[in-house]
Motif scaffolding. Structure first.
Motif, PDB file in Angstrom:
ATOM      1  N   LEU A 254      -3.792  21.968  19.516  1.00 17.41           N
ATOM      2  CA  LEU A 254      -4.691  21.176  18.666  1.00 17.41           C
ATOM      3  C   LEU A 254      -3.929  20.563  17.492  1.00 17.41           C
ATOM      4  O   LEU A 254      -4.208  19.434  17.083  1.00 17.41           O
ATOM      5  N   LEU A 259      -5.524  17.758  15.068  1.00 18.11           N
ATOM      6  CA  LEU A 259      -6.771  18.421  14.650  1.00 18.11           C
ATOM      7  C   LEU A 259      -6.438  19.624  13.762  1.00 18.11           C
ATOM      8  O   LEU A 259      -7.088  20.665  13.813  1.00 18.11           O
ATOM      9  N   ARG A 262      -9.167  21.765  11.325  1.00 17.58           N
ATOM     10  CA  ARG A 262     -10.206  22.669  11.830  1.00 17.58           C
ATOM     11  C   ARG A 262      -9.726  23.469  13.026  1.00 17.58           C
ATOM     12  O   ARG A 262     -10.511  23.940  13.828  1.00 17.58           O
ATOM     13  N   ILE A 265     -11.183  27.126  14.030  1.00 12.88           N
ATOM     14  CA  ILE A 265     -12.570  27.147  14.524  1.00 12.88           C
ATOM     15  C   ILE A 265     -12.648  26.527  15.916  1.00 12.88           C
ATOM     16  O   ILE A 265     -13.292  27.076  16.826  1.00 12.88           O
ATOM     17  N   ILE A 266     -11.994  25.393  16.062  1.00 14.65           N
ATOM     18  CA  ILE A 266     -12.072  24.705  17.360  1.00 14.65           C
ATOM     19  C   ILE A 266     -11.387  25.533  18.441  1.00 14.65           C
ATOM     20  O   ILE A 266     -11.893  25.663  19.560  1.00 14.65           O
ATOM     21  N   ALA A 269     -13.675  28.166  19.618  1.00 15.64           N
ATOM     22  CA  ALA A 269     -14.728  27.621  20.481  1.00 15.64           C
ATOM     23  C   ALA A 269     -14.183  27.297  21.866  1.00 15.64           C
ATOM     24  O   ALA A 269     -14.798  27.625  22.890  1.00 15.64           O
ATOM     25  N   LEU A 270     -13.015  26.670  21.901  1.00 16.25           N
ATOM     26  CA  LEU A 270     -12.443  26.306  23.198  1.00 16.25           C
ATOM     27  C   LEU A 270     -12.043  27.559  23.983  1.00 16.25           C
ATOM     28  O   LEU A 270     -12.149  27.589  25.212  1.00 16.25           O
TER      29      LEU A 270
END
Lengths: 326, 386
Positions: A254, A259, A262, A265-266, A269-270
């Motif tokens: 990321l 990115l 964030r 957090i991402i 989630a992924l």
């Protein structure tokens, strides 16, 4: 052209499946694929839902045979949405030359009785109609339809539906109803019929399919195949995704993608989505093995993003042709 | 993991309020097949029971593992207590699976004397009708509901009955039952059918008057003499019960329409399922049945809502060469968001056509539900404050 199909002797394809598995879509695609080689195919719907009209984007169908699509080499798909009341009058006319009796029957409350108070009799009319379509001759010579596809009631009801004439034969020891019932059953039990069950690669639909197969076999009806519908597309680098154990591995990627802010957090989630995907793949392979254990032919159709329209049906039809269902 | 969900467009269906309200005595779950109707009924029942209500859940044809989760291992047509629930608030949960034939037998037994009942139960027509014919299930589910309600009123066993309906459009056929039975009973058909059995020696024509000769002829021609006479015997035998049937159908209809009943339509976020939901909603409102709202099961939920599909795709494109795996993950995420958006659009379209219908979305779980814990989780999602 002689089509290369796994089902050369089948005139009546009965398509059933648990609710939500897309059996009507598969029935329509099968009708189109049978028509590909220049055949004239009847697609029949019996549950009054007007699913055919919606899929083929036509106004609601009356109780009348209509051409709704064409295919290469002169192939055609015709459709019929059966109305039980009309089917009853037709039945009386066809077998007893009694169409005139309709208004009398209505006055007596007999039509209400047959089509609603004793709804099982509806199934007699519907199965009878399907068989009549497979037998009908144009000018008494060539068959009116080369194949009939029946968008049938769901798996939980299919055996009872197809077997209703056995029930009737048990009630009527002799007489015209008995001969009619026997004659319908002789087609439904023969190689001229194949029952296909549509499923998803999920536990409940597969379980219902297996239960359905057992029931169909017990009733000595000809089970055809299992059609796995809405198969998920293959995800690139699936194996790596399945084996992921480290969220940092994702956040590094990321960061490259810009990115940075964030990324934690991402990445979390992924990562969860990767785990869910892995769990889903596991479940799918378990379910696929359970289907394979039935020993039946299995056909596969992918999920169509954006929903089913006529173009999507043609796409699915080609896939069924390629796999040999039609 | 599958936590909060953004509320759907449209008025919110407050499930918690519905099941907590002591005035709610019956909840009927209806919808097309494969939308999780039985699971919803069971989850509502469990949640209401653990909140202190005395609940009976009547299911029609539960998936095997769901049935096992509720301890439904014997099919004896009687509600059995579900073990493993939290009774701290004084509630209880019973569940049963409908035995269609047995329910029909009970109806026969309660409407006729013993000798006549035996005669009917042994009749081949009755046996076919009660066990094999489609449609019987719809009527018998409602018959069982009436029985359970009568029992609840009599001895206070339950203060909430939750009933699942068969997975077909005909699930609401019972709404037509009073009218259909009347049209059939008031017609001459039934008298003609039972005539040969009743009046030995009298011709059908003479008994019911002129003008029906043609009809009698049709029957004879179509059914054949043997079948007609068997059928006649059957109709004559149950003749005296029909009045009772009609009365029962009228009472059930009134019970369903009464305050205290709530219909919950269940759907999945798919075009077909929502179309069927529209059909049910329209049908219920045409009959002025009390509709609580629509539950949409299995909504796709995305975990990182703040990374939009477009952003995820753009990011994936940027790292396609250097980190193909993470790029693939990002693309997968974008597809999930697309799917979630598509589902919301479908629900919004339903809501546009039915602006007054309250809605409740339930996020998809990773696995099918087959134990009480799973039902509890669904119940919590259903009951979450909106």
């Amino acid at each position: 052209m002689v089509p290369d199909t796994d089902w050369p002797e089948t005139l009546l394809h009965v398509v059933s499946g648990k609710g939500g598995t897309g059996k009507s879509t598969v029935a329509a695609a099968l009708a189109l694929s049978l028509a590909q080689s220049g055949r004239r195919v009847m697609l029949m719907e019996v549950e009054g839902r007007q699913g055919i009209a919606q899929m083929f984007d036509t106004p609601p169908l009356p109780h009348e045979e209509r051409r709704i699509a064409s295919a290469p080499n002169g192939g055609e798909v015709w459709a019929l949405a059966v109305e039980p009341e009309e089917a009853l009058l037709e039945y009386l006319e066809l077998f007893y030359n009694l169409r005139r009796a309709g208004s009398v029957l209505r006055k007596m409350g007999a039509i209400e009785f047959v089509t609603t108070v004793a709804p099982g009799l509806r199934d007699v009319l519907l199965t009878g109609k399907a068989i009549e379509l497979t037998r009908r001759k144009d000018k008494g010579i060539s068959p009116a339809y080369d194949a009939v596809v029946l968008d049938a009631p769901p798996t939980g009801r299919i055996t009872r539906f197809l077997n209703i004439n056995t029930e009737i034969a048990g009630l009527a020891k002799v007489g015209p109803i008995r001969s009619q019932a026997d004659s319908v059953m002789s087609v439904l039990r023969s190689k001229r019929t194949a029952i296909h069950l549509v499923t998803l690669l999920e536990e409940m639909p597969v379980q219902e399919t297996l239960d359905g197969i057992a029931e169909i076999r017990d009733a000595a009806l000809p089970i055809g195949s299992v059609i796995v519908n809405m198969r998920r597309p293959h995800v690139p680098h699936e194996q790596e995704i399945v084996e992921l154990t480290d969220r940092k591995r994702i956040s590094a990627g990321l960061a490259h993608a810009g990115l940075d802010k964030r990324k934690t957090i991402i990445a979390e989630a992924l990562f969860i989505e990767a785990r869910e995907h892995a769990a889903r793949l596991d479940m799918e392979s378990v379910e696929r093995a359970r289907i394979a254990d039935t020993g039946l032919p299995v056909y596969d159709l992918p999920i169509i993003s954006g929903g089913i329209d006529t173009a999507a049906l043609y796409e699915l039809a080609v896939l069924l042709n390629e796999q040999g269902l039609a | 993991m599958s936590g909060q969900m953004r509320p759907l467009d449209g008025p919110a269906l407050d499930i918690e309020q519905l099941i907590q309200d002591p005035r709610t005595r019956i909840i009927v779950c209806c919808g097309s097949g494969g939308v999780g109707k039985t699971t919803t009924a069971a989850a509502l029942g469990l949640r209401a029971a653990e909140n202190g209500r005395s609940v009976c859940v009547l299911t029609i044809d539960p998936a095997r593992r769901l049935a096992q989760a509720m301890g439904l291992t014997v099919l004896d047509n009687t509600p059995r207590p579900v073990t493993g629930i939290n009774t701290a608030r004084g509630g209880s949960l019973s569940a049963m699976m409908l035995d269609m034939k047995r329910t029909f037998d009970e109806v026969v037994e309660s409407h006729s004397d013993q000798a006549r009942a035996q005669h009917i139960l042994a009749n081949p027509f009755y046996q076919a009708l009660s066990s094999s014919f489609a449609g019987t299930q719809e009527y018998m589910a409602m018959e069982k509901l009436s029985q359970l309600r009568a029992q609840a009123d009599r001895d206070g066993t339950w203060d909430l009955i939750i009933v699942d309906t068969p997975p077909s459009r005909s699930a609401l056929d019972f709404l037509d039952a009073p009218e259909r039975l009347s049209s059939f009973l008031d017609g001459k058909f039934i008298r003609i059918l039972s005539a040969p059995a009743r009046g030995a020696g009298k011709g059908i024509g003479r008994l019911v008057g002129a003008g029906v000769g043609l009809f009698a002829g049709v029957l004879n021609k179509v059914l054949g003499a043997q079948l007609l006479s068997d059928l006649g015997t059957f109709v004559a035998a149950i003749d005296t019960m029909f009045g009772g049937f009609r009365q029962r159908a009228v009472e059930t209809y009134a019970l369903l329409a009464a305050e205290g009943t709530a219909f919950v339509v269940v759907a999945a976020p798919e075009r077909d399922a929502l179309r069927e939901a529209s059909f049910f909603v329209d049908r219920l409102s045409a009959d002025h049945m009390p509709l609580a709202g629509l539950v949409v099961n299995r909504m796709q939920n995305a975990n990182a809502d703040d990374l939009s599909a477009d952003q995820a795709r753009a990011a994936a494109e940027r790292i396609e060469d250097e980190d193909a795996m993470v790029a693939s993950l990002l693309t997968m995420h974008a597809m999930r968001l697309d799917e979630a958006a598509r589902q919301r659009r479908l629900v919004a379209r339903f809501s546009g056509a039915h602006p007054s219908v309250s809605l409740r979305g339930v996020p998809a779980l990773a696995q099918d539900v087959h134990d009480l814990e799973g039902l509890r989780e669904i119940g919590a999602l259903l009951g979450q404050p909106t």
